[in-house]
Design an enzyme around this catalytic site. Structure first.
Site, short mmCIF file in Angstrom:
data_model
loop_
_atom_site.label_atom_id
_atom_site.label_comp_id
_atom_site.label_asym_id
_atom_site.label_seq_id
_atom_site.Cartn_x
_atom_site.Cartn_y
_atom_site.Cartn_z
N TYR A 157 -82.93 26.24 -16.95
CA TYR A 157 -82.77 27.61 -16.51
C TYR A 157 -83.29 28.60 -17.53
O TYR A 157 -83.02 28.49 -18.73
CB TYR A 157 -81.29 27.91 -16.24
CG TYR A 157 -80.69 27.12 -15.11
CD1 TYR A 157 -81.21 27.19 -13.82
CD2 TYR A 157 -79.60 26.30 -15.33
CE1 TYR A 157 -80.67 26.48 -12.77
CE2 TYR A 157 -79.02 25.57 -14.29
CZ TYR A 157 -79.57 25.66 -13.01
OH TYR A 157 -79.02 24.95 -11.98
N LYS A 173 -51.44 16.31 -29.22
CA LYS A 173 -51.55 17.37 -28.22
C LYS A 173 -52.96 17.38 -27.63
O LYS A 173 -53.89 16.75 -28.17
CB LYS A 173 -51.24 18.73 -28.87
CG LYS A 173 -52.23 19.14 -29.96
CD LYS A 173 -51.86 20.48 -30.56
CE LYS A 173 -52.88 20.87 -31.64
NZ LYS A 173 -52.60 22.21 -32.20
#
Length: 388
Positions: free
Chosen positions: A276, A44
């Site tokens: 940042y 999956k």
């Protein structure tokens, strides 16, 4: 055809190298732990980020007799790629592609009457019986049929089977705390599972497989193995819980190595803010390396200031914030050439961090680290040929 991709001569911005030889060896190691049970390779979420189709093929080559997916779309993609044999998918919503799954000979998991009724309608449309597995909620509290509703689900499924509309191929459940050996829920769930099996079989259900074991149960709880074990994260060489042991403790090897090419190396003075918010400021004159991957590639922003990276033979740490496309490491005066390899994680045998190291740095689990690596990062497959 080999699953090995051609490695380009020019370095890639980033790459996730997938060692299919390691995956095959992991499947064999897991099979050796479960001699009385078949093995389902769970692929999956695009094979936990490793690539569902190549990993499914490698697992099949190593003796996995079932494949498992969450969604029917994932299961249908395996069929479209030409993968034969048993495939189980278990995460359905109303209006799903029941007819297509039934026509593709996919086993569909049912947790309630609505799903059984839609599967029956899909079987009528397909003109063939649906292969269905009934899932019991033995205590996880997610998908699965509650014990109080189990007799009704079993009875209606048996009526549909008698009418030739379904074939009940499996009875199954999922453990909540298998990664915590000794947790009281394990014994309680096993008791409940046996009770629900006994009821269904007493009513006439004759399943091909009964299964409850996930990766941690496969590794540590032989009493959970029944007819089939479902191995997900362990197949990719990652321990389902560091408390249980390292991959090497279980004879497993991590399959994915994530690396990038340094996009820039430059000098910076002391007191220079990085990325940042300037949450990192250089303590003195230094060199900085720019790693051109970021949270758009699946690098956790939570790794800001903590994520480990091997550059030029040394562990470095993400300096400042992880941005969308890039992050910086402080090279401490070292000057590796631009284009040098930065290894974020791998098996660890070259001194590089592992996915578990990243999980610890981010306060999460290694499952999330590998599964979230995005589609901008090409998967490069190595050791794709099965040599015996």
């Amino acid at each position: 055809m080999s699953e090995t991709a051609t490695v380009p001569t020019a370095p890639l911005r980033a790459r996730a190298e997938i060692d299919l030889g390691a995956l095959r060896a992991n499947v064999r190691a897991l099979r050796a732990r479960t001699p009385g049970a078949a093995l389902m390779a769970v692929v999956k979420s695009d094979g936990y980020g490793h690539g569902a189709v190549p990993c499914a093929r490698a697992a099949r080559a190593a003796g996995a007799t079932w494949l498992g997916t969450a969604t029917p779309e994932e299961a249908l993609a395996l069929r479209a790629a030409g993968l034969p044999g048993r495939v189980l998918c278990w995460l359905w919503v109303p209006g799903g592609p029941w007819r297509q799954a039934i026509e593709a000979d996919i086993d569909v998991s049912l947790s309630g009457l609505w799903a059984l009724r839609e599967a029956v309608e899909g079987a009528r449309q397909a003109g063939r019986a649906a292969r269905v597995q009934l899932k019991a909620d033995t205590g996880l509290g997610r998908n699965g049929c509650q014990p109080a509703d189990w007799p009704e689900l079993v009875a209606e499924a048996l009526r549909a089977e008698a009418a030739g509309l379904v074939r009940i191929t499996g009875l199954w459940s999922h453990l909540a705390c298998a990664d915590e050996p000794g947790h009281p829920s394990i014994a309680a769930q096993l008791d409940r599972f046996r009770e629900m099996l006994a009821h269904a079989e007493g009513q006439g259900v004759r399943p091909e497989v009964r299964h409850i074991a996930n990766s941690p149960a496969t590794l540590t709880l032989p009493e959970t193995h029944f007819d089939l074990v479902r191995t997900g994260i362990a197949m990719y060489g990652i321990s389902p819980s560091p408390e249980l042991g390292t991959p090497a403790d279980f004879g497993l090897r991590p399959v994915m190595t994530l690396s990038a090419s340094l996009a820039l190396v430059k000098h910076a003075p002391g007191g220079h803010g990085i990325s940042y918010g300037h949450h990192y400021v250089t303590s003195g004159e230094t060199t900085l390396g720019l790693v051109p991957v970021g949270y758009a590639d699946g690098i956790p922003r939570h790794a800001s200031g903590t994520g480990p990276v091997l550059v030029d033979g040394k562990w470095r740490t993400v300096a400042g914030r992880v941005a969308m496309d890039q992050f910086v490491v402080d090279l401490g005066g070292d000057e590796p050439p631009v284009g040098s390899e930065a290894v974020l994680f791998g098996p660890g045998d070259r001194g590089e961090p592992t996915a578990e190291d990243w999980a610890q740095a981010c306060g999460t689990i290694a499952y999330e680290i590998v599964t979230r690596i995005g589609t901008r990062v090409p998967r490069v497959y190595v050791n794709g040929e099965e040599l015996g």
